[in-house]
Design a protein around this motif. Structure first.
Motif, PDB file in Angstrom:
ATOM      1  N   VAL A  86      40.323  29.216  44.902  1.00 11.29           N
ATOM      2  CA  VAL A  86      39.679  29.729  43.684  1.00 11.29           C
ATOM      3  C   VAL A  86      40.700  29.764  42.558  1.00 11.29           C
ATOM      4  CG1 VAL A  86      37.809  31.156  44.647  1.00 11.29           C
ATOM      5  CG2 VAL A  86      40.110  32.133  44.427  1.00 11.29           C
ATOM      6  N   ASP A  87      40.198  29.780  41.321  1.00 18.15           N
ATOM      7  CA  ASP A  87      41.075  29.859  40.162  1.00 18.15           C
ATOM      8  C   ASP A  87      41.568  31.295  39.937  1.00 18.15           C
ATOM      9  OD1 ASP A  87      41.020  27.192  39.662  1.00 18.15           O
ATOM     10  OD2 ASP A  87      39.699  27.301  37.908  1.00 18.15           O
ATOM     11  N   ALA A  88      42.655  31.402  39.202  1.00 18.72           N
ATOM     12  CA  ALA A  88      43.317  32.692  38.976  1.00 18.72           C
ATOM     13  C   ALA A  88      42.767  33.429  37.764  1.00 18.72           C
ATOM     14  CB  ALA A  88      44.813  32.465  38.778  1.00 18.72           C
ATOM     15  N   ASP A  89      41.869  32.791  37.019  1.00 17.68           N
ATOM     16  CA  ASP A  89      41.447  33.383  35.744  1.00 17.68           C
ATOM     17  C   ASP A  89      40.163  34.190  35.856  1.00 17.68           C
ATOM     18  OD1 ASP A  89      39.679  31.357  36.197  1.00 17.68           O
ATOM     19  OD2 ASP A  89      39.940  30.366  34.260  1.00 17.68           O
ATOM     20  N   GLY A  90      39.652  34.379  37.076  1.00 21.73           N
ATOM     21  CA  GLY A  90      38.449  35.188  37.268  1.00 21.73           C
ATOM     22  C   GLY A  90      37.146  34.424  37.122  1.00 21.73           C
ATOM     23  N   PRO A 204      32.772  33.528  32.743  1.00 25.61           N
ATOM     24  CA  PRO A 204      33.752  33.061  31.762  1.00 25.61           C
ATOM     25  C   PRO A 204      35.143  33.525  32.181  1.00 25.61           C
ATOM     26  CG  PRO A 204      32.131  34.551  30.743  1.00 25.61           C
ATOM     27  CD  PRO A 204      31.871  34.560  32.208  1.00 25.61           C
ATOM     28  N   ARG A 205      36.192  32.808  31.761  1.00 19.90           N
ATOM     29  CA  ARG A 205      37.583  33.218  32.020  1.00 19.90           C
ATOM     30  C   ARG A 205      37.748  34.680  31.605  1.00 19.90           C
ATOM     31  NH1 ARG A 205      43.049  32.064  31.544  1.00 19.90           N
ATOM     32  NH2 ARG A 205      42.966  30.032  32.528  1.00 19.90           N
ATOM     33  N   ALA A 206      38.422  35.486  32.447  1.00 21.88           N
ATOM     34  CA  ALA A 206      38.530  36.928  32.179  1.00 21.88           C
ATOM     35  C   ALA A 206      39.414  37.227  30.966  1.00 21.88           C
ATOM     36  CB  ALA A 206      39.057  37.650  33.417  1.00 21.88           C
TER      37      ALA A 206
HETATM   38 MG   LIG Z   1      39.402  28.468  33.952  1.00 22.41          MG
END
Ligand SMILES: [Mg+2]
Ligand SMILES: Nc1nc2c(ncn2[C@@H]2O[C@H](COP(=O)(O)OP(=O)(O)O)[C@@H](O)[C@H]2O)c(=O)[nH]1
Length: 237
Positions: A86-90, A204-206
Protein backbone atom coordinates in the motif's frame (compact mmCIF):
# COMPACT_ATOMS: atom_id res chain seq x y z
CA UNK A 1 6.57 -15.10 11.68
CA UNK A 2 3.56 -14.30 9.52
CA UNK A 3 3.28 -15.65 5.96
CA UNK A 4 2.33 -12.20 4.66
CA UNK A 5 4.34 -8.99 4.74
CA UNK A 6 2.86 -5.69 3.65
CA UNK A 7 5.34 -3.12 2.40
CA UNK A 8 4.95 0.61 2.03
CA UNK A 9 7.21 2.64 -0.28
CA UNK A 10 7.71 6.02 1.38
CA UNK A 11 9.50 9.22 0.58
CA UNK A 12 9.02 12.08 3.03
CA UNK A 13 5.69 10.89 4.40
CA UNK A 14 6.13 11.66 8.11
CA UNK A 15 2.72 13.36 8.12
CA UNK A 16 0.88 10.32 6.79
CA UNK A 17 2.72 7.11 7.60
CA UNK A 18 1.59 6.69 11.24
CA UNK A 19 -2.09 6.59 10.21
CA UNK A 20 -1.32 3.99 7.51
CA UNK A 21 0.49 1.82 10.08
CA UNK A 22 -2.47 2.13 12.49
CA UNK A 23 -4.85 1.11 9.72
CA UNK A 24 -2.64 -1.92 8.96
CA UNK A 25 -2.48 -3.04 12.60
CA UNK A 26 -6.25 -2.76 12.87
CA UNK A 27 -7.16 -4.56 9.65
CA UNK A 28 -4.36 -7.11 9.24
CA UNK A 29 -2.89 -7.46 12.74
CA UNK A 30 -0.71 -10.47 11.94
CA UNK A 31 1.05 -8.98 8.88
CA UNK A 32 4.77 -8.20 9.01
CA UNK A 33 5.17 -4.57 8.01
CA UNK A 34 8.07 -3.13 6.02
CA UNK A 35 8.53 0.55 5.21
CA UNK A 36 10.90 1.14 2.29
CA UNK A 37 12.29 4.52 3.24
CA UNK A 38 13.82 6.03 0.17
CA UNK A 39 16.23 8.64 1.47
CA UNK A 40 13.55 10.64 3.28
CA UNK A 41 14.91 13.86 4.75
CA UNK A 42 12.06 14.14 7.26
CA UNK A 43 11.09 11.88 10.16
CA UNK A 44 9.56 9.07 8.04
CA UNK A 45 11.96 6.34 9.25
CA UNK A 46 11.64 7.28 12.94
CA UNK A 47 7.85 7.48 12.78
CA UNK A 48 7.74 4.10 10.98
CA UNK A 49 9.93 2.44 13.65
CA UNK A 50 7.86 3.99 16.42
CA UNK A 51 4.80 2.52 14.71
CA UNK A 52 6.30 -0.98 14.91
CA UNK A 53 7.39 -1.36 11.28
CA UNK A 54 10.65 -2.76 10.03
CA UNK A 55 12.45 -0.08 8.02
CA UNK A 56 14.55 -0.74 4.94
CA UNK A 57 16.49 2.45 4.25
CA UNK A 58 17.88 2.96 0.76
CA UNK A 59 20.10 5.88 1.80
CA UNK A 60 19.71 8.47 -0.94
CA UNK A 61 16.44 8.96 -2.83
CA UNK A 62 16.54 6.43 -5.65
CA UNK A 63 13.01 6.79 -6.95
CA UNK A 64 9.79 4.86 -6.63
CA UNK A 65 10.83 2.18 -9.12
CA UNK A 66 13.80 1.20 -6.95
CA UNK A 67 11.70 1.29 -3.79
CA UNK A 68 9.00 -0.95 -5.27
CA UNK A 69 11.47 -3.58 -6.52
CA UNK A 70 13.23 -3.51 -3.11
CA UNK A 71 9.97 -4.23 -1.28
CA UNK A 72 9.08 -7.24 -3.42
CA UNK A 73 12.72 -8.43 -3.35
CA UNK A 74 12.66 -8.37 0.46
CA UNK A 75 9.45 -10.45 0.55
CA UNK A 76 10.85 -12.90 -2.03
CA UNK A 77 14.18 -13.33 -0.25
CA UNK A 78 12.43 -13.94 3.06
CA UNK A 79 10.39 -16.65 1.31
CA UNK A 80 6.98 -15.32 2.21
CA UNK A 81 3.96 -17.04 0.66
CA UNK A 82 2.17 -13.75 -0.06
CA UNK A 83 2.86 -10.02 -0.10
CA UNK A 84 0.82 -6.83 -0.05
CA UNK A 85 1.70 -3.25 -0.93
CA UNK A 86 0.00 0.00 0.00
CA UNK A 87 1.03 3.62 -0.44
CA UNK A 88 2.29 5.73 2.47
CA UNK A 89 0.06 8.73 1.80
CA UNK A 90 -3.20 7.25 3.12
CA UNK A 91 -4.81 6.75 -0.31
CA UNK A 92 -5.12 2.99 0.09
CA UNK A 93 -7.57 1.84 2.78
CA UNK A 94 -6.13 -1.36 4.25
CA UNK A 95 -9.57 -2.95 4.40
CA UNK A 96 -9.41 -3.00 0.58
CA UNK A 97 -5.95 -4.58 0.54
CA UNK A 98 -7.29 -7.22 2.90
CA UNK A 99 -9.87 -8.19 0.29
CA UNK A 100 -7.18 -8.40 -2.39
CA UNK A 101 -5.03 -10.63 -0.18
CA UNK A 102 -7.97 -12.94 0.51
CA UNK A 103 -8.57 -13.30 -3.19
CA UNK A 104 -4.96 -14.28 -3.84
CA UNK A 105 -4.92 -16.58 -0.81
CA UNK A 106 -8.06 -18.36 -2.08
CA UNK A 107 -6.20 -19.09 -5.31
CA UNK A 108 -8.48 -16.92 -7.48
CA UNK A 109 -5.46 -15.21 -9.05
CA UNK A 110 -1.70 -14.76 -8.65
CA UNK A 111 -1.91 -10.98 -8.31
CA UNK A 112 -4.87 -8.75 -7.38
CA UNK A 113 -4.62 -5.03 -8.19
CA UNK A 114 -6.91 -2.51 -6.49
CA UNK A 115 -8.65 -0.35 -9.08
CA UNK A 116 -10.42 3.01 -8.81
CA UNK A 117 -11.77 2.71 -12.31
CA UNK A 118 -13.07 -0.88 -12.45
CA UNK A 119 -16.74 -1.31 -11.51
CA UNK A 120 -19.06 -4.10 -10.39
CA UNK A 121 -19.56 -5.86 -7.03
CA UNK A 122 -21.45 -2.80 -5.81
CA UNK A 123 -18.80 -0.33 -7.03
CA UNK A 124 -20.24 2.32 -9.34
CA UNK A 125 -18.54 3.09 -12.66
CA UNK A 126 -17.04 6.60 -12.97
CA UNK A 127 -16.82 7.05 -9.20
CA UNK A 128 -13.37 8.62 -9.64
CA UNK A 129 -12.67 11.39 -12.13
CA UNK A 130 -9.01 11.97 -12.87
CA UNK A 131 -7.90 15.63 -12.73
CA UNK A 132 -7.81 17.51 -16.05
CA UNK A 133 -4.03 17.16 -16.16
CA UNK A 134 -4.25 13.41 -15.72
CA UNK A 135 -7.29 12.71 -17.90
CA UNK A 136 -5.39 12.75 -21.18
CA UNK A 137 -2.66 10.50 -19.83
CA UNK A 138 -5.15 8.08 -18.29
CA UNK A 139 -7.12 7.69 -21.53
CA UNK A 140 -3.97 7.16 -23.58
CA UNK A 141 -2.60 4.68 -21.08
CA UNK A 142 -5.83 2.65 -21.17
CA UNK A 143 -5.75 2.37 -24.93
CA UNK A 144 -2.12 1.34 -24.84
CA UNK A 145 -2.67 -1.27 -22.16
CA UNK A 146 -5.48 -2.81 -24.16
CA UNK A 147 -3.16 -3.19 -27.15
CA UNK A 148 -0.19 -4.50 -25.20
CA UNK A 149 -1.99 -6.83 -22.78
CA UNK A 150 -4.73 -7.74 -25.24
CA UNK A 151 -7.28 -7.15 -22.47
CA UNK A 152 -8.64 -4.02 -20.81
CA UNK A 153 -6.83 -2.70 -17.76
CA UNK A 154 -8.33 0.50 -16.41
CA UNK A 155 -6.10 1.53 -13.50
CA UNK A 156 -2.62 0.51 -14.63
CA UNK A 157 -0.76 2.90 -12.32
CA UNK A 158 -2.41 1.63 -9.13
CA UNK A 159 0.12 0.55 -6.51
CA UNK A 160 -2.34 -1.37 -4.33
CA UNK A 161 -1.21 -4.96 -4.89
CA UNK A 162 -1.59 -8.40 -3.37
CA UNK A 163 0.70 -11.10 -4.80
CA UNK A 164 1.57 -14.74 -4.21
CA UNK A 165 5.03 -16.34 -4.12
CA UNK A 166 4.91 -17.19 -7.84
CA UNK A 167 4.60 -13.50 -8.70
CA UNK A 168 7.23 -12.21 -6.24
CA UNK A 169 10.38 -12.89 -8.31
CA UNK A 170 8.70 -11.28 -11.32
CA UNK A 171 7.73 -8.19 -9.31
CA UNK A 172 11.18 -7.98 -7.70
CA UNK A 173 13.10 -7.59 -10.99
CA UNK A 174 14.55 -4.07 -11.39
CA UNK A 175 12.28 -1.62 -13.20
CA UNK A 176 13.55 0.53 -16.05
CA UNK A 177 10.38 2.58 -16.49
CA UNK A 178 9.22 5.55 -14.41
CA UNK A 179 5.87 3.79 -13.96
CA UNK A 180 6.89 0.51 -12.32
CA UNK A 181 3.29 -0.67 -11.96
CA UNK A 182 2.69 -0.50 -15.70
CA UNK A 183 5.89 -2.41 -16.36
CA UNK A 184 4.89 -4.95 -13.69
CA UNK A 185 1.57 -5.65 -15.44
CA UNK A 186 3.32 -6.36 -18.74
CA UNK A 187 5.82 -8.66 -17.07
CA UNK A 188 3.18 -10.58 -15.16
CA UNK A 189 1.22 -10.98 -18.38
CA UNK A 190 4.34 -12.22 -20.22
CA UNK A 191 5.00 -14.69 -17.41
CA UNK A 192 1.51 -16.13 -17.88
CA UNK A 193 0.39 -15.20 -14.37
CA UNK A 194 -3.21 -14.37 -13.64
CA UNK A 195 -3.80 -10.74 -12.66
CA UNK A 196 -7.24 -9.59 -11.49
CA UNK A 197 -8.21 -5.92 -11.53
CA UNK A 198 -10.47 -5.57 -8.50
CA UNK A 199 -12.74 -2.56 -7.84
CA UNK A 200 -11.80 -0.73 -4.61
CA UNK A 201 -12.38 2.61 -2.97
CA UNK A 202 -9.43 4.88 -2.50
CA UNK A 203 -9.13 8.12 -0.56
CA UNK A 204 -7.51 11.39 -1.48
CA UNK A 205 -3.87 11.73 -0.30
CA UNK A 206 -3.99 12.56 3.44
CA UNK A 207 -1.36 15.31 3.49
CA UNK A 208 1.42 16.88 1.44
CA UNK A 209 1.61 16.74 -2.33
CA UNK A 210 1.73 13.94 -4.87
CA UNK A 211 5.17 13.39 -6.33
CA UNK A 212 3.53 13.07 -9.74
CA UNK A 213 1.72 16.26 -10.60
CA UNK A 214 0.37 18.23 -13.54
CA UNK A 215 2.60 18.31 -16.57
CA UNK A 216 4.99 15.82 -15.07
CA UNK A 217 2.27 13.18 -14.91
CA UNK A 218 1.57 13.60 -18.64
CA UNK A 219 5.27 13.31 -19.37
CA UNK A 220 5.57 10.15 -17.32
CA UNK A 221 2.63 8.57 -19.11
CA UNK A 222 4.11 9.43 -22.50
CA UNK A 223 7.45 7.92 -21.48
CA UNK A 224 5.68 4.84 -20.24
CA UNK A 225 3.70 4.41 -23.43
CA UNK A 226 6.92 4.76 -25.40
CA UNK A 227 8.42 1.97 -23.30
CA UNK A 228 5.33 -0.18 -23.71
CA UNK A 229 5.45 -0.11 -27.46
CA UNK A 230 9.19 -0.65 -27.54
CA UNK A 231 8.79 -3.71 -25.34
CA UNK A 232 5.89 -4.97 -27.38
CA UNK A 233 7.75 -4.63 -30.67
CA UNK A 234 10.74 -6.52 -29.30
CA UNK A 235 8.51 -9.29 -28.07
CA UNK A 236 6.91 -9.84 -31.44
CA UNK A 237 10.16 -10.31 -33.30
MG1 LIG B 1 -0.65 9.04 -3.76
N1 LIG C 1 10.47 4.56 -2.20
C1 LIG C 1 9.96 5.64 -2.80
N2 LIG C 1 8.67 5.90 -2.65
C2 LIG C 1 8.17 6.98 -3.28
C3 LIG C 1 8.92 7.86 -4.09
N3 LIG C 1 8.10 8.80 -4.61
C4 LIG C 1 6.88 8.52 -4.12
N4 LIG C 1 6.92 7.44 -3.31
C5 LIG C 1 5.85 6.78 -2.57
O1 LIG C 1 5.00 6.16 -3.50
C6 LIG C 1 3.65 6.30 -3.11
C7 LIG C 1 2.86 7.00 -4.21
O2 LIG C 1 3.37 8.30 -4.40
P1 LIG C 1 2.43 9.56 -4.66
O3 LIG C 1 3.26 10.78 -4.62
O4 LIG C 1 1.28 9.51 -3.69
O5 LIG C 1 1.93 9.30 -6.15
P2 LIG C 1 0.42 9.29 -6.69
O6 LIG C 1 -0.42 8.53 -5.69
O7 LIG C 1 0.53 8.59 -8.00
O8 LIG C 1 0.02 10.72 -6.79
C8 LIG C 1 3.68 7.02 -1.77
O9 LIG C 1 3.68 6.05 -0.75
C9 LIG C 1 4.99 7.77 -1.81
O10 LIG C 1 5.53 8.03 -0.53
C10 LIG C 1 10.33 7.59 -4.20
O11 LIG C 1 11.09 8.30 -4.85
N5 LIG C 1 10.78 6.47 -3.55
Amino acid sequence: MSDTPVFIPAWNEEQNIAAVLDDLRREIPDADVLVVDDGSTDGTAAVARAGGAEVLSLGANRGLRVGVAAGYRWAHEHEYAFCGRVDADGQHPVVELKRLLERVRDGGCDVAVGSRFASGDGFEPYRYKPSAARRFGTALLRRSMRVVLRRPFLDATSGMYAANAKALPVLAEPYTSEAPEVQALIRLNDAGLRVDEVPVDMRPRAGGESKLRGKKSVLVVLTVIGTLFAVDRLRRR
